[in-house]
Write an enzyme that holds these catalytic residues in place. Structure first.
Site, mmCIF file in Angstrom:
data_model
loop_
_atom_site.group_PDB
_atom_site.id
_atom_site.type_symbol
_atom_site.label_atom_id
_atom_site.label_comp_id
_atom_site.label_asym_id
_atom_site.label_seq_id
_atom_site.Cartn_x
_atom_site.Cartn_y
_atom_site.Cartn_z
ATOM 1 C CD GLU A 48 -11.815 40.475 -15.398
ATOM 2 O OE1 GLU A 48 -12.888 40.794 -16.033
ATOM 3 O OE2 GLU A 48 -10.954 41.345 -15.149
ATOM 4 C CG ASP A 99 -8.510 40.118 -13.440
ATOM 5 O OD1 ASP A 99 -8.761 39.782 -14.586
ATOM 6 O OD2 ASP A 99 -9.328 40.985 -12.842
ATOM 7 C CD GLU A 101 -6.076 44.027 -13.328
ATOM 8 O OE1 GLU A 101 -6.717 44.348 -14.243
ATOM 9 O OE2 GLU A 101 -6.089 44.245 -12.147
ATOM 10 C CD GLU A 108 -9.465 57.187 -17.121
ATOM 11 O OE1 GLU A 108 -10.331 56.472 -16.826
ATOM 12 O OE2 GLU A 108 -9.300 57.887 -18.302
#
Ligand SMILES: *[C@@H]1O[C@H](CO)[C@@H](O)[C@H](O)[C@H]1NC(C)=O
Ligand SMILES: *[C@@H]1O[C@H](CO)[C@@H](O)[C@H](O)[C@H]1NC(C)=O
Ligand SMILES: *[C@@H]1O[C@H](CO)[C@@H](O)[C@H](O)[C@H]1NC(C)=O
Ligand SMILES: *[C@@H]1O[C@H](CO)[C@@H](O)[C@H](O)[C@H]1NC(C)=O
Ligand SMILES: *[C@@H]1O[C@H](CO)[C@@H](O)[C@H](O)[C@H]1NC(C)=O
Ligand SMILES: *[C@@H]1O[C@H](CO)[C@@H](O)[C@H](O)[C@H]1NC(C)=O
Length: 303
Positions: free
Chosen positions: A118, A120, A122, A209
């Site tokens: 992966e 990322d 974000e 979360e």
């Protein structure tokens, strides 16, 4: 006064943090995004979730993704890529955005459940009215136990205009760039490097979360809908054959050569290295390599 706003003012009184609307002029860098043509989002991507919250516009060349109390939304590339240049111009939601995550990333978790890779980008909503944070992370071959996050403030307000968020991934290095300014580079090494074909994902979702101060500030749907706008999506990668058809004997040799092989893609110039040092010095506020409370023994690449 709401607590997040109060803490914002207090923070700004005591620190001249970039998070208080102190924006910087970045060093000048070569415009790599000008070298790669944009693609039709419609032709290159398929919807994966929240179809009702996906709006393609301008004949499929631009896109709005919405998070509301019913759903987020996401697209996945129709092809898988083994190396390439991946970029999106994104305008983030303005206003109160804590808990909101807008992600532009590569992954093969759908295919390799225990050994996935992966890369990322974000974009994390923040706990005051205008701030966003960019978090970068990578996993290689299922290394999910070792999070390799780095977090930065941006040197601009990303909700006012479109800005370019870019991943270069080839056999030489992986580079994360914002408006063509490199902010992080990981060289290929035996120990840790994403090496299997991946799909490109473009998503918006509820990260209540964890996204904002470890989950302290969840998404507040009174301020919804949250709309992220995308245009000038650029993808130039080695299209990988469907993974199921790759004979196991040639798994390490799946790819055709890099499509973006020019000198500007395989190595950072001194000007780019200087710009990256600037971004890391001024705007990086978290690196896993400095997190000795989390890692008693730092991952090998941290030396
Ligand atoms: C590329 O971007 C321009 C400007 O946003 C747009 O007009 C054009 O349609 C895009 N091309 C494709 C193939 O999406
Ligand atoms: C709309 O997009 C398709 C696919 O990219 C392209 O072939 C077509 O020429 C575009 N039409 C217009 C009017 O731009
Ligand atoms: C990836 O992990 C698997 C075990 O899960 C191992 O057999 C394989 O050699 C690893 N591949 C690389 C490139 O490290
Ligand atoms: C897309 O989102 C932008 C906000 O970034 C908004 O101004 C625009 O009206 C939206 N377009 C559509 C067609 O909903
Ligand atoms: C990988 O591909 C190249 C060229 O396509 C070929 O020459 C080479 O033998 C392959 N290597 C392996 C280990 O299959
Ligand atoms: C990818 O980049 C190469 C060289 O940079 C170029 O020749 C090719 O046309 C590009 N392909 C696409 C689909 O953008």
């Amino acid at each position: 006064m709401e607590l997040p706003l109060l803490s914002f003012f207090l923070l700004c009184m005591f620190f001249a943090a970039p998070s208080c609307g102190t924006y910087y002029t970045p060093p000048s860098v070569p415009r790599l995004t000008d070298l790669v043509p944009n693609v039709s989002i419609d032709q290159y991507f398929a919807k994966i979730f929240g179809a009702a919250n996906i709006q393609l516009m301008s004949n499929g060349s631009s896109l709005n993704l919405t998070l509301n109390k019913h759903s987020g939304a996401g697209l996945v590339s129709r092809s898988k890529y083994h190396y390439g240049f991946f970029s999106a111009s994104i305008k983030l939601p303005s206003g109160f955005t804590s808990g909101v995550v807008v992600a532009f990333y590569l992954s093969n978790a759908d295919v390799y459940t225990h050994s996935h890779d992966e890369i990322d980008i974000e974009l994390l909503g923040h706990d005051n009215r205008k701030d966003w944070v960019i978090q970068t992370n990578m996993y290689a071959n299922g290394s999910v136990k070792t999070g390799r996050e780095e977090k930065f403030y941006l040197w601009f307000d990303p909700s006012v205009k479109y800005h370019d968020y870019t991943i270069i991934w080839n056999k030489y290095h992986t580079v994360f760039l914002v408006d063509n300014v490199p902010i992080r580079e990981l060289r290929n090494s035996e120990a840790f490097y994403p090496s299997k074909p991946m799909s490109v994902f473009v998503t918006i979702w509820d990260g209540s979360e964890w996204a904002t101060h470890g989950g302290k500030y969840p998404v507040d749907y009174r301020y919804a809908p949250y709309v992220a706008s995308f245009e000038e999506m650029e993808i130039n990668g080695s299209v990988s054959p469907p993974i199921a058809t790759v004979p196991s004997s040639s798994k390490t040799n799946v790819s055709s050569p890099d499509t973006v092989e020019g000198p500007e893609f395989v190595k950072l110039s001194q000007q780019q290295i200087d710009a990256m040092d600037w971004a890391r010095r001024k705007l990086m506020f978290y690196s896993y390599c400095k997190d000795t409370s989390r890692y008693k023994v730092l991952p090998p690449e941290c030396k």
